[in-house]
Design a protein around this motif. Structure first.
Motif, short mmCIF file in Angstrom:
data_model
loop_
_atom_site.label_atom_id
_atom_site.label_comp_id
_atom_site.label_asym_id
_atom_site.label_seq_id
_atom_site.Cartn_x
_atom_site.Cartn_y
_atom_site.Cartn_z
N ASP A 6 42.50 -5.71 -8.67
CA ASP A 6 41.09 -5.63 -8.29
C ASP A 6 40.21 -5.38 -9.51
OD1 ASP A 6 41.31 -6.05 -5.53
OD2 ASP A 6 41.70 -3.93 -5.14
N ARG A 7 40.62 -4.43 -10.33
CA ARG A 7 39.79 -4.06 -11.49
C ARG A 7 39.75 -5.19 -12.52
NH1 ARG A 7 41.78 -0.21 -14.37
NH2 ARG A 7 43.79 0.14 -13.35
N ARG A 9 40.10 -8.43 -11.83
CA ARG A 9 39.30 -9.52 -11.25
C ARG A 9 37.81 -9.22 -11.39
NH1 ARG A 9 39.80 -8.91 -5.60
NH2 ARG A 9 37.96 -7.63 -5.89
N GLU A 10 37.40 -8.02 -11.04
CA GLU A 10 35.98 -7.66 -11.11
C GLU A 10 35.48 -7.68 -12.56
OE1 GLU A 10 36.03 -3.90 -9.21
OE2 GLU A 10 36.39 -4.74 -7.21
N SER A 11 36.30 -7.21 -13.49
CA SER A 11 35.89 -7.19 -14.90
C SER A 11 35.75 -8.61 -15.44
CB SER A 11 36.90 -6.40 -15.72
OG SER A 11 36.90 -5.03 -15.38
N ASP A 13 35.24 -11.39 -13.73
CA ASP A 13 34.07 -12.01 -13.12
C ASP A 13 32.82 -11.66 -13.91
OD1 ASP A 13 35.36 -13.33 -11.06
OD2 ASP A 13 34.85 -11.86 -9.51
N ARG A 14 32.76 -10.42 -14.38
CA ARG A 14 31.57 -9.94 -15.10
C ARG A 14 31.45 -10.57 -16.49
NH1 ARG A 14 32.92 -4.72 -15.17
NH2 ARG A 14 32.41 -4.61 -12.96
N SER A 75 40.28 -14.45 -11.19
CA SER A 75 38.82 -14.34 -11.17
C SER A 75 38.15 -15.59 -10.59
CB SER A 75 38.30 -14.11 -12.60
OG SER A 75 36.93 -14.39 -12.70
N TYR A 163 39.50 -2.05 -16.88
CA TYR A 163 40.90 -2.46 -16.77
C TYR A 163 41.72 -1.78 -17.87
CZ TYR A 163 39.33 -6.10 -20.16
OH TYR A 163 38.78 -6.79 -21.21
#
Length: 215
Positions: A6-7, A9-11, A13-14, A75, A163
Motif C-alpha cells: 500500500d505504501r 503504491r501510494e508513494s 503514484d505521487r 502503481s 516506503y
C-alpha cells in the motif's frame, strides 16, 4: 494488500511523473544493464513480464529487442504513464507477490530494480511467484541495490514518500533464487552512483521442483 505494498503504491503514484523523467535517461546511459537485458532477450522464448515496470521504458526496450514483453506495476499512475508513452504495448496494474498470470505461461521475467521495496522476508514469496509463472527453462533477470541495509527515505524525486527500501546481499538473493528452483546463469556486480549494484540472471531448473510454496 499488505502494508508495505500500500505504501509503495501510494508513494509511486505521487512521484510518478518526476520519476519517469529521472529514470529514463539513467537507463539510456546504463550500458552494462542494457547489455544484460540484451543477453536475456536472446535467451527467452515466449512472453516476458516486466514486473515493477514503472513508466514502461524497460518494457519498451525489451520489445525493441524482439521479446513479447508486457508490463505490470503496483502503481496505477505509473501504468497510466506507460500506456500513454507506449500505446502499442500492454501494461497492467498488479503485484509481483501474486501475479495474475497462468502457471508456466511465461518465457521470461524481468524485475529491474523493482524488488527494492520488498522486505527480505517477502522475497521467497516473490521468487516463488516468478518460478510459478515461468515455463521450465524460462529465465528471470533482476537488478537491485547491493548491501545489507534498510533505508527509510522521507522524500524522493521531489515529493514526500512513505516506503522502506532494502539493499540486498547478492549471495543471499542468489541463494533464495536457487531455493525457488533457479540455476544462476550469470552475475554482475557494479559500483553504482550511490550504492553498489548487482544483476542476476537465473534459469528455471527443468529437473527439480522449487522448495518454496507456490499458490
Amino acid at each position: 494488500m499488505t502494508g508495505y505494498l500500500d505504501r509503495a503504491r501510494e508513494s509511486y503514484d505521487r512521484v510518478a511523473e518526476d520519476y519517469a523523467e529521472f529514470v529514463r535517461p539513467r537507463f539510456a546511459a546504463d550500458a552494462v544493464g542494457r547489455g544484460m537485458l540484451s543477453a536475456f532477450a536472446e535467451l527467452v522464448t515466449g512472453p516476458v513480464a516486466d514486473v515493477g515496470c514503472g513508466p514502461g521504458h524497460v518494457t519498451a526496450h525489451l520489445a525493441k529487442l524482439g521479446t513479447q514483453a508486457f508490463g505490470i506495476d503496483l502503481s496505477p499512475r505509473m501504468i497510466e504513464i506507460a500506456r500513454r508513452s507506449y500505446p502499442h504495448l500492454r501494461f497492467e496494474v498488479g503485484s509481483m507477490t501474486a501475479l495474475d498470470v497462468e502457471a508456466g505461461s511465461l518465457g521470461g521475467i524481468v524485475a529491474w530494480w523493482s524488488i527494492f521495496h520488498v522486505p527480505p522476508a517477502a522475497l521467497p514469496t516473490v521468487f516463488g511467484e516468478f518460478a510459478r509463472v515461468l515455463a521450465p527453462g524460462g529465465h528471470a533477470v533482476m537488478g537491485f541495490h547491493a548491501g545489507n541495509t534498510q533505508l527509510r527515505p522521507e522524500t524522493a524525486y521531489g515529493h514526500p514518500v512513505d516506503y522502506d527500501a532494502y539493499l540486498l546481499p547478492p549471495d543471499h538473493v542468489a541463494k533464495l533464487l536457487k531455493r525457488a528452483g533457479f540455476d544462476i546463469a550469470a552475475r554482475v556486480e557494479l559500483e553504482g552512483a550511490k550504492h553498489p549494484q548487482a544483476i542476476l540472471l537465473g534459469r528455471k531448473n527443468t529437473t527439480r521442483r522449487s522448495s518454496m510454496p507456490h499458490r
